[in-house]
Design an enzyme around this catalytic site. Structure first.
Site, PDB file in Angstrom:
ATOM      1  N   LYS A  41     -39.487  27.042 -44.081  1.00 44.39           N
ATOM      2  CA  LYS A  41     -39.664  27.584 -45.434  1.00 44.39           C
ATOM      3  C   LYS A  41     -38.349  28.252 -45.850  1.00 44.39           C
ATOM      4  O   LYS A  41     -37.866  29.144 -45.161  1.00 44.39           O
ATOM      5  CB  LYS A  41     -40.805  28.605 -45.442  1.00 44.39           C
ATOM      6  CG  LYS A  41     -40.931  29.407 -46.758  1.00 44.39           C
ATOM      7  CD  LYS A  41     -42.094  30.421 -46.717  1.00 44.39           C
ATOM      8  CE  LYS A  41     -42.090  31.311 -47.971  1.00 44.39           C
ATOM      9  NZ  LYS A  41     -43.163  32.338 -47.950  1.00 44.39           N
ATOM     10  N   LYS A  69     -44.654  40.843 -57.072  1.00 44.41           N
ATOM     11  CA  LYS A  69     -44.792  41.815 -55.989  1.00 44.41           C
ATOM     12  C   LYS A  69     -44.434  43.213 -56.481  1.00 44.41           C
ATOM     13  O   LYS A  69     -43.665  43.359 -57.419  1.00 44.41           O
ATOM     14  CB  LYS A  69     -43.823  41.458 -54.842  1.00 44.41           C
ATOM     15  CG  LYS A  69     -44.181  40.213 -54.066  1.00 44.41           C
ATOM     16  CD  LYS A  69     -43.151  39.945 -52.979  1.00 44.41           C
ATOM     17  CE  LYS A  69     -43.461  38.677 -52.206  1.00 44.41           C
ATOM     18  NZ  LYS A  69     -44.691  38.770 -51.387  1.00 44.41           N
ATOM     19  N   ARG A 114     -46.739  28.096 -48.950  1.00 49.28           N
ATOM     20  CA  ARG A 114     -47.622  26.989 -48.570  1.00 49.28           C
ATOM     21  C   ARG A 114     -47.533  25.841 -49.565  1.00 49.28           C
ATOM     22  O   ARG A 114     -47.724  24.673 -49.202  1.00 49.28           O
ATOM     23  CB  ARG A 114     -49.061  27.496 -48.394  1.00 49.28           C
ATOM     24  CG  ARG A 114     -49.707  28.029 -49.631  1.00 49.28           C
ATOM     25  CD  ARG A 114     -50.901  28.919 -49.349  1.00 49.28           C
ATOM     26  NE  ARG A 114     -50.511  30.261 -48.919  1.00 49.28           N
ATOM     27  CZ  ARG A 114     -51.378  31.232 -48.622  1.00 49.28           C
ATOM     28  NH1 ARG A 114     -52.691  31.004 -48.701  1.00 49.28           N
ATOM     29  NH2 ARG A 114     -50.942  32.415 -48.256  1.00 49.28           N
TER      30      ARG A 114
HETATM   31  N1  BES Z   1     -43.153  35.645 -48.287  1.00 51.34           N
HETATM   32  C1  BES Z   1     -44.441  36.188 -48.386  1.00 51.34           C
HETATM   33  C2  BES Z   1     -45.013  36.667 -47.064  1.00 51.34           C
HETATM   34  C3  BES Z   1     -44.323  37.841 -46.408  1.00 51.34           C
HETATM   35  C4  BES Z   1     -44.826  39.114 -46.562  1.00 51.34           C
HETATM   36  C5  BES Z   1     -43.238  37.664 -45.576  1.00 51.34           C
HETATM   37  C6  BES Z   1     -44.224  40.170 -45.936  1.00 51.34           C
HETATM   38  C7  BES Z   1     -42.635  38.731 -44.945  1.00 51.34           C
HETATM   39  C8  BES Z   1     -43.150  39.993 -45.125  1.00 51.34           C
HETATM   40  C9  BES Z   1     -45.412  35.150 -48.952  1.00 51.34           C
HETATM   41  O1  BES Z   1     -44.878  34.251 -49.845  1.00 51.34           O
HETATM   42  C10 BES Z   1     -46.467  35.913 -49.680  1.00 51.34           C
HETATM   43  O2  BES Z   1     -46.148  36.521 -50.658  1.00 51.34           O
HETATM   44  N2  BES Z   1     -47.697  35.862 -49.170  1.00 51.34           N
HETATM   45  C11 BES Z   1     -48.772  36.567 -49.761  1.00 51.34           C
HETATM   46  C12 BES Z   1     -49.963  35.645 -49.796  1.00 51.34           C
HETATM   47  C13 BES Z   1     -51.107  36.170 -50.603  1.00 51.34           C
HETATM   48  C14 BES Z   1     -50.760  36.186 -52.066  1.00 51.34           C
HETATM   49  C15 BES Z   1     -52.301  35.285 -50.373  1.00 51.34           C
HETATM   50  C16 BES Z   1     -49.061  37.806 -48.927  1.00 51.34           C
HETATM   51  O3  BES Z   1     -48.888  37.736 -47.703  1.00 51.34           O
HETATM   52  O4  BES Z   1     -49.365  38.839 -49.494  1.00 51.34           O
HETATM   53 ZN    ZN Z   2     -42.860  33.875 -49.654  1.00 52.90          ZN
HETATM   54 MN    MN Z   3     -44.907  35.008 -51.833  1.00 53.49          MN
END
Ligand code: BES
Ligand code: ZN
Ligand code: MN
Length: 492
Positions: A260, A272, A346
């Site tokens: 990724k 975020k 994903r």
């Molecule tokens: N890149 C993030 C995941 C992440 C979070 C990596 C913290 C490193 C540290 C990913 O793209 C993401 O934002 N995932 C979300 C998914 C949710 C919206 C279902 C998450 O983990 O909050």
């Molecule tokens: Zn991400």
């Molecule tokens: Mn994300």
């Protein structure tokens, strides 16, 4: 900065070095080799151990003054009570070269009693890791505060010939790890998808690999509706990068490594919170891991076919960005409802996994900073491991153990499929708060039905927000060594 590690046939008491490093387990006493050194030092080493000034605890260090010649300083580094000598020595070696840089020693000599090929390789990996420092976007300190750079290290051994091959392997692995860390540390305005593509081109020409780069136009022609939905909000050209290494028997199925490569993840329209958002430049650590591993695999000249795939873009809110509720058709044909635009990794990986089919893979392993939920489940000590083939999962877990990139399996029971069902499409891109790392993996599984596949969630392991002693704050190099050990295990 160039850093060179070599093996040298010498005992600690005969080594001439600005800094002599001794790696000692907890409760260590003077062995014959150390007694000779102790005599040369006038007994300071023996007294330090006797008085318990140094106990050999993991990551513990003590600097003893040395002479004008021979060992000019002696650095003791603790191994603790090692679970594996390979892991403990890699860690101690990294602590040692970090400490050498702090002291300003231009070179060091490293001695450990354990001198198997595996441990010598591990020491070389660790020394290289500890020598790494991020300097690209930092001004050099003023002349009078500058320390000499650490330029070389010698590993003291009794058999130089076999040790040198191990040192070369370790240096190649350390090089790949440090390449991954450098890419990860670079800010998103420098390390763009284009930058990753150019890095892949450099690796390809350095190591004799084929490289293919698809941009937005080519991905449209391929009907990669899922990947392109993420890239829709950014003016930067997204890149699907394919590196092909072909040193295996002609026609043998390749191992495919997928990373990724989100050069920045703002969350998109599902934006975020500002707190800590700068860490989302690290959302390309999977891609960095693939590029670092491919560079190492090329340097080692392994007899195997390997394909490295990187899906790279940024996830941005804009008038053109994807919206919650949108439905897109993926490269594989499945319809996806985008419920949360922050679950973008994903979406990218879905189309890269589907693209992997054309290589007729023997096995596919993807690595992604995919979910915060994985950090909640496993913390920073193990990557989440998921897959559709238990034999492959076990092989990946073993590569994790031997390399030090620890993984821990989480289940993909059919029951979890419910979490990603929706009325609006075949699947949706989020499954709610419960089992968040698993529902993300269940989503990926939908696109990996035709080959053995493992997914590594490295959100908690690819970078550290605190100094870990053997690794500074920042990118760790995970999962480069896991990838390399896995591929080595399959090489002919
Ligand atoms: N890149 C993030 C995941 C992440 C979070 C990596 C913290 C490193 C540290 C990913 O793209 C993401 O934002 N995932 C979300 C998914 C949710 C919206 C279902 C998450 O983990 O909050
Ligand atoms: Zn991400
Ligand atoms: Mn994300």
């Amino acid at each position: 900065m160039d850093f060179r590690v070599t093996a040298r046939r010498a005992q600690p008491d005969t080594a001439d070095a600005p800094l002599l490093v001794l790696a000692l387990a907890s409760g260590a006493t003077l062995t014959p080799a150390l007694s000779a050194l102790d005599a040369a030092l006038g007994g300071t080493l023996g007294r330090a151990l006797e008085r318990k000034d140094f106990r050999g605890a993991r990551d513990e260090t003590l600097v003893l003054p040395g002479g004008a010649k021979g060992a000019q300083r002696v650095l003791l580094v603790g191994l603790g009570k090692p679970a594996t000598m390979v892991g403990a020595l890699r860690r101690a070696a990294s602590v040692a070269s970090r400490q050498a840089r702090k002291i300003g020693a231009p070179s060091l000599a490293f001695f450990a009693e354990d001198q198997s090929e595996g441990t010598i390789e591990a020491v070389a990996v660790g020394l290289a890791m500890g020598s790494w420092e991020y300097t690209t976007t930092r001004s050099a300190p003023p002349e009078d505060e500058r320390k000499p750079a650490l330029e070389s290290a010698q590993i003291l051994v009794s058999d130089e010939a076999s040790a040198n091959a191990a040192v070369q392997r370790g240096s190649a692995i350390g090089g790949g790890i440090n390449l991954a860390r450098q890419l990860a540390m670079l800010p998103g305005n420098i390390c763009t998808p284009e930058y990753l593509a150019n890095t892949a081109r450099e690796i390809a020409s350095r190591r004799g690999m084929n490289v293919t780069v698809l941009g937005r136009t080519e991905m449209k022609a391929e009907k990669m509706g899922s990947f392109l939905a993420v890239a829709q909000g950014t003016p930067q050209d997204p890149k699907l990068i394919a590196l092909e290494y072909k040193k295996g028997p002609p026609g043998s199925k390749p191992v495919v490594l997928i990373g990724k490569g989100l050069c920045f993840d703002s969350g998109g329209i599902s934006i975020k919170p500002a707190q800590g958002m700068e860490h989302m430049k690290f959302d390309m650590c999977g891609a960095a891991g693939v590029l670092g591993a491919m560079d190492t695999i090329g340097a080692l000249g392994l007899a195997i076919n390997v394909v490295g795939l990187v899906g790279s873009t940024t996830n941005m809110p804009s008038g053109e960005a994807m919206n919650p509720g949108d439905v897109v058709q993926s490269h594989l044909g499945k319809f996806i409802e985008i419920v949360n635009t922050d679950a973008e990794g994903r979406l990218v990986l879905a189309d890269v996994l589907s693209y992997a089919r054309r290589f007729d893979p023997a096995a596919v392993i993807d690595a992604a900073t995919l979910t915060g939920a994985c950090v909640v489940a496993l913390g920073h000590s193990a990557s989440g491991v998921f897959g559709n083939d238990q034999a492959l999962i076990d092989e990946v877990l073993a590569a994790g153990r031997s390399s030090g990139d620890t993984g821990w399996q989480l289940p993909l029971f059919d029951d979890y499929k419910e979490l990603i069902l929706t009325d609006a499409a075949d699947i949706k891109n989020t499954g709610g708060r419960a089992a968040g790392a698993i529902s993300a993996a269940m989503f990926l599984k939908e696109f990996a039905e035709t080959f053995p596949w493992v997914h590594l969630d490295i959100a908690g392991t690819a970078y550290s927000e605190t100094d870990l002693g053997f690794i500074p704050k920042g990118p760790t190099g995970v999962p480069v060594s896991l990838f390399v050990d896995f591929v080595r295990g399959r090489a002919h």
